[in-house]
Design a protein around this motif. Structure first.
Motif, short mmCIF file in Angstrom:
data_model
loop_
_atom_site.label_atom_id
_atom_site.label_comp_id
_atom_site.label_asym_id
_atom_site.label_seq_id
_atom_site.Cartn_x
_atom_site.Cartn_y
_atom_site.Cartn_z
N LEU A 259 2.02 12.31 31.45
CA LEU A 259 1.39 13.58 30.92
C LEU A 259 1.28 14.47 31.99
CD1 LEU A 259 0.23 15.10 28.50
CD2 LEU A 259 -2.06 14.19 29.36
N VAL A 260 0.77 14.43 33.09
CA VAL A 260 0.70 15.10 34.44
C VAL A 260 2.05 15.76 34.86
CG1 VAL A 260 -0.11 15.34 36.81
CG2 VAL A 260 -1.53 14.28 34.96
N LEU A 261 3.05 14.82 34.93
CA LEU A 261 4.33 15.22 35.42
C LEU A 261 4.84 16.16 34.35
CD1 LEU A 261 6.52 14.50 37.19
CD2 LEU A 261 7.36 12.57 35.67
N ALA A 262 5.01 15.86 32.76
CA ALA A 262 5.22 16.80 31.98
C ALA A 262 4.76 18.22 32.16
CB ALA A 262 5.24 16.21 30.41
N CYS A 263 3.49 18.21 32.44
CA CYS A 263 2.70 19.57 32.62
C CYS A 263 3.11 20.19 33.95
CB CYS A 263 1.15 19.07 32.74
SG CYS A 263 0.51 18.68 30.84
N GLY A 264 3.24 19.34 34.71
CA GLY A 264 3.89 19.98 36.12
C GLY A 264 5.17 20.60 35.99
N ILE A 265 6.11 19.81 35.28
CA ILE A 265 7.37 20.40 35.03
C ILE A 265 7.43 21.97 34.20
CG2 ILE A 265 9.55 20.02 33.92
CD1 ILE A 265 9.35 17.00 34.72
N ALA A 266 6.25 21.65 33.13
CA ALA A 266 6.36 22.93 32.33
C ALA A 266 5.90 23.86 33.28
CB ALA A 266 5.38 22.40 31.21
N ALA A 267 4.85 23.65 33.91
CA ALA A 267 4.18 24.64 34.78
C ALA A 267 5.32 25.37 35.73
CB ALA A 267 2.88 24.09 35.53
N ALA A 268 6.06 24.69 36.44
CA ALA A 268 7.18 25.30 37.16
C ALA A 268 8.25 25.99 36.41
CB ALA A 268 7.97 23.90 37.60
N LEU A 269 8.41 25.39 35.20
CA LEU A 269 9.53 26.61 34.46
C LEU A 269 9.04 27.63 33.80
CD1 LEU A 269 11.17 23.75 32.21
CD2 LEU A 269 12.12 24.82 34.35
N LEU A 270 7.43 27.50 33.46
CA LEU A 270 6.77 28.79 33.26
C LEU A 270 6.48 29.91 34.27
CD1 LEU A 270 5.26 30.09 31.11
CD2 LEU A 270 3.17 29.09 31.65
N GLY A 271 6.45 29.43 35.37
CA GLY A 271 6.27 30.10 36.48
C GLY A 271 7.59 30.91 37.04
N LEU A 272 8.65 30.05 36.83
CA LEU A 272 10.14 30.61 37.33
C LEU A 272 10.26 31.75 35.94
CD1 LEU A 272 12.36 27.67 38.15
CD2 LEU A 272 11.53 29.56 39.68
N TRP A 273 9.91 31.53 34.80
CA TRP A 273 10.20 32.46 33.87
C TRP A 273 9.27 33.67 34.21
CZ3 TRP A 273 8.72 31.41 27.82
CH2 TRP A 273 9.52 32.46 26.95
N LEU A 274 8.17 33.55 34.50
CA LEU A 274 7.25 34.49 34.82
C LEU A 274 7.60 35.51 36.02
CD1 LEU A 274 3.54 33.29 35.01
CD2 LEU A 274 4.69 34.53 33.28
N LEU A 275 8.24 34.68 36.97
CA LEU A 275 8.98 35.60 38.27
C LEU A 275 9.98 36.31 37.70
CD1 LEU A 275 9.05 32.93 40.93
CD2 LEU A 275 7.50 34.80 40.71
N VAL A 276 11.14 35.85 36.99
CA VAL A 276 12.13 36.55 36.21
C VAL A 276 11.80 37.83 35.51
CG1 VAL A 276 14.21 36.49 34.89
CG2 VAL A 276 13.76 34.36 36.54
N ALA A 277 10.63 37.60 34.58
CA ALA A 277 10.32 38.56 33.48
C ALA A 277 9.55 39.65 34.36
CB ALA A 277 9.26 37.81 32.71
N ALA A 278 8.99 39.23 35.50
CA ALA A 278 8.09 40.35 36.20
C ALA A 278 9.14 41.38 36.95
CB ALA A 278 7.33 39.75 37.28
N CYS A 279 10.41 40.90 37.19
CA CYS A 279 11.50 41.77 37.68
C CYS A 279 12.38 42.39 36.92
CB CYS A 279 12.05 40.81 38.88
SG CYS A 279 11.29 40.01 40.06
N LEU A 280 12.13 42.06 35.53
CA LEU A 280 13.09 42.70 34.45
C LEU A 280 12.58 44.28 34.41
CD1 LEU A 280 13.92 39.85 32.12
CD2 LEU A 280 15.13 40.79 33.99
#
Lengths: 173, 187
Positions: free
Chosen positions: A62-83
């Motif tokens: 569960l923690v591993l899945a949450c970690g992967i989800a957090a990393a993906l959401l973080g990347l998405w936030l980084l991309v969205a912030a620059c658009l």
């Protein structure tokens, strides 16, 4: 002072909402820890449980899945912030402050194409500076593509400076 | 929704934080750099269990909660002050309430141009205001009639406010109902 061009809301605005909810969740975890450590609630602290789990040799699934989800959401936030915010309307010619949405141009072009003789159905699509009109011709008509181009051009005159291309297809009987 | 200047930097910081968090979990599971073995979990557990940490957590929770609520509420659109001072000579001071003009302009635009569902909003530009009228176009409209209506509306506003305190901008959106461009059936 000249007003800015009409634009959509930038993606960062929507992710600002997500960020506010993330901050609220972090506040909730810290507040729950404070309440549990002070003995205001009978429950165990979530933060202490998480720190105790750090001793495990590997995270649970569960923690591993949450970690992967957090990393993906973080990347998405980084991309969205620059658009940048996208333009929502294009300026029409003339001295008035008139702006047209590309979808509106498409609707006008489709209607103009459908009013040409022998056209059963028309649709338009704006891509950058090009307007592509697709027309379905009734079988056996001699209507030319030039007629459709003229009609669409007349209808949109002054609204948009677009390169019009027409793709006509004859309907099967 | 209003756009906030703080959105971009704050979203970048949160994104970096989430990426680091996710990276730490992946490092824990797959042990890329061996960093997890060097982590002294006892010291972290001691710090979290310490007496002062509970108070620090309570304070941080309060600050973060206030920040989160502000970040949510700050994007609620604010009303724009309606009054605009007009240039006047002498000691007189004349102000016009732009809110009273918008319904008239909306009605004029809807009557003169092949559009419907006209909505109006105002925004500040320097000392004056820009009235932004937004409308759904009738698919049977042609460019010439739209341009003519827009120019007459712009001219009437420019005539009323020669110094440009109030200006009008027209935004044309697609038809509200895509099916509306079919010729109506008459029974």
């Amino acid at each position: 002072m000249k007003a800015r061009d009409p634009r959509r809301l930038p993606a960062a605005t929507w992710f600002g909402l997500v960020g506010a909810l993330l901050l609220a969740a972090l506040a909730l975890v810290l507040g729950q820890h404070a309440a549990a450590a002070r003995g205001w609630t009978g429950a165990d602290s979530w933060l202490s449980a998480a720190v105790a789990a750090l001793d495990d040799p590997a995270p649970s699934a569960l923690v591993l899945a949450c970690g992967i989800a957090a990393a993906l959401l973080g990347l998405w936030l980084l991309v969205a912030a620059c658009l940048p915010a996208r333009r929502s309307h294009a300026r029409a010619t003339g001295r008035s402050d008139l702006w047209i949405a590309p979808r509106a141009i498409e609707a006008l072009a489709a209607d103009a194409a459908e009013r040409a003789p022998g056209v059963l159905h028309g649709s338009g699509e704006v891509r950058r500076r090009r307007l592509r009109v697709e027309a379905l011709l009734s079988p056996g008509t001699e209507a030319g593509v030039a007629g459709i181009v003229d009609r669409v051009g007349d209808r949109l005159s002054g609204l948009a400076d677009l390169e019009v291309s027409v793709q006509a297809k004859e309907a099967s009987r | 929704m209003r756009r906030l200047a703080v959105d971009r930097p704050a979203v970048i910081m949160l994104g970096l934080l989430l990426v680091v968090l996710g990276g730490a979990v992946l490092e824990w599971r797959f042990d890329f750099f061996g960093g997890w073995d060097r982590l002294e979990t006892d010291r972290i557990a001691d710090a979290v269990g310490a007496d002062w940490f509970a108070w620090a957590a309570a304070g941080a929770a309060l600050v973060l909660a206030v920040l989160a609520v502000w970040w949510l509420l700050a994007r609620i659109p604010r009303g724009v002050e309606g009054r605009v001072p007009l240039a006047a000579d002498g000691a007189d001071r004349i102000e016009v309430d732009v809110r009273s003009i918008v319904p008239k302009l909306r009605a004029d635009f809807e009557r003169a141009a092949p559009v419907d569902h006209v909505t109006g909003r105002r925004r500040r530009t320097g000392s004056g205001q820009l009235i932004e009228l937004r409308a759904n176009v009738d698919p049977r409209a042609d460019g010439a009639s739209l341009l003519r209506a827009a120019e007459s509306l712009t001219d009437s506003v420019a005539e009323a406010f020669p110094d440009g305190e109030v200006a009008v901008r027209l935004l044309i959106d697609p038809p509200r109902r895509p099916g509306a461009r079919k010729t109506p059936r008459v029974h």
